[in-house]
Design a protein around this motif. Structure first.
Motif, PDB file in Angstrom:
ATOM      1  N   THR A   1       0.840  -1.197   0.000  1.00  0.00           N
ATOM      2  CA  THR A   1       0.000   0.000   0.000  1.00  0.00           C
ATOM      3  C   THR A   1       0.878   1.252   0.000  1.00  0.00           C
ATOM      4  OG1 THR A   1      -0.071   0.207   2.414  1.00  0.00           O
ATOM      5  CG2 THR A   1      -1.785  -1.184   1.383  1.00  0.00           C
TER       6      THR A   1
ATOM      7  N   VAL B   1       4.915   5.434   2.686  1.00  0.00           N
ATOM      8  CA  VAL B   1       5.004   6.627   3.540  1.00  0.00           C
ATOM      9  C   VAL B   1       5.726   6.303   4.842  1.00  0.00           C
ATOM     10  CG1 VAL B   1       3.653   8.294   4.878  1.00  0.00           C
ATOM     11  CG2 VAL B   1       2.975   7.735   2.534  1.00  0.00           C
ATOM     12  N   ASN B   2       5.448   5.138   5.412  1.00  0.00           N
ATOM     13  CA  ASN B   2       6.093   4.744   6.669  1.00  0.00           C
ATOM     14  C   ASN B   2       7.593   4.518   6.508  1.00  0.00           C
ATOM     15  OD1 ASN B   2       3.636   4.888   7.977  1.00  0.00           O
ATOM     16  ND2 ASN B   2       3.209   2.695   7.751  1.00  0.00           N
TER      17      ASN B   2
ATOM     18  N   GLN C   1       0.577   3.592   2.095  1.00  0.00           N
ATOM     19  CA  GLN C   1       0.906   3.868   3.497  1.00  0.00           C
ATOM     20  C   GLN C   1       2.201   3.157   3.902  1.00  0.00           C
ATOM     21  OE1 GLN C   1      -0.619   6.203   5.356  1.00  0.00           O
ATOM     22  NE2 GLN C   1       1.082   5.870   6.763  1.00  0.00           N
ATOM     23  N   ASP C   2       2.455   1.974   3.356  1.00  0.00           N
ATOM     24  CA  ASP C   2       3.717   1.272   3.620  1.00  0.00           C
ATOM     25  C   ASP C   2       4.899   2.095   3.112  1.00  0.00           C
ATOM     26  OD1 ASP C   2       2.258  -0.822   4.684  1.00  0.00           O
ATOM     27  OD2 ASP C   2       2.366  -2.063   2.870  1.00  0.00           O
TER      28      ASP C   2
ATOM     29  N   GLU D   1      -1.462  11.289  -1.907  1.00  0.00           N
ATOM     30  CA  GLU D   1      -1.817  10.048  -2.587  1.00  0.00           C
ATOM     31  C   GLU D   1      -2.602  10.416  -3.840  1.00  0.00           C
ATOM     32  OE1 GLU D   1      -4.133   5.921  -1.556  1.00  0.00           O
ATOM     33  OE2 GLU D   1      -3.253   7.073   0.072  1.00  0.00           O
TER      34      GLU D   1
END
Length: 139
Positions: free
Chosen positions: A76, A81-82, A78-79, A107
């Motif tokens: 994803t 971004v982390n 979000q992965d 995004e």
């Protein structure tokens, strides 16, 4: 005729003082122009150096993001971004550095992330800013 020559005794002194005064004026004017030109060149060099440092910051951060994410699998956005690295600040010499600020992640779609940032280059008391973005697509 002798009387006439006796009346011109101080003419050479006056002429010499006038020539010295003119030479002094020309020298002072030339010195001022040289100093002014030197200051302009110095300012231009600092501005160019600040711009180069800002460009260096863009390249550095893009490479840092590429190296951090290279070879990794992400499911994803979000992965991704982390995993993004912290924005760096690098000092090259005294009063000469670049920093990355205003990092935002947008995004674009489920598979695309846009990272927007500002690179600020500082050289002595001059600064230059470049806004840049990186687009990451999940495969």
């Amino acid at each position: 005729m002798m009387k006439h020559l006796k009346n011109e005794r101080g003419a050479a002194l006056v002429l010499t003082i006038m020539i010295i005064t003119l030479m002094l004026l020309f020298t002072l004017t030339l010195t001022y122009q040289v100093m002014n030109t030197r200051k302009q060149v110095e300012t231009t060099e600092e501005t160019i150096e600040a711009r180069s440092l800002a460009e260096m910051g863009v390249t550095y951060y893009q490479t840092l993001v590429d190296e951090t994410l290279d070879g990794q699998e992400f499911e994803t956005i979000q992965d991704v971004v982390n995993k993004l690295p912290e924005p760096p600040e690098k000092t090259i010499e005294n009063n000469t550095y670049f920093e990355i600020t205003n990092v935002t992640q947008n995004e674009i779609s489920e598979d695309e992330l846009e990272i927007t940032f500002t690179s600020i280059g500082t050289a002595q008391d001059r600064t230059a800013e470049i806004e840049q973005s990186i687009t990451i697509t999940l495969e």
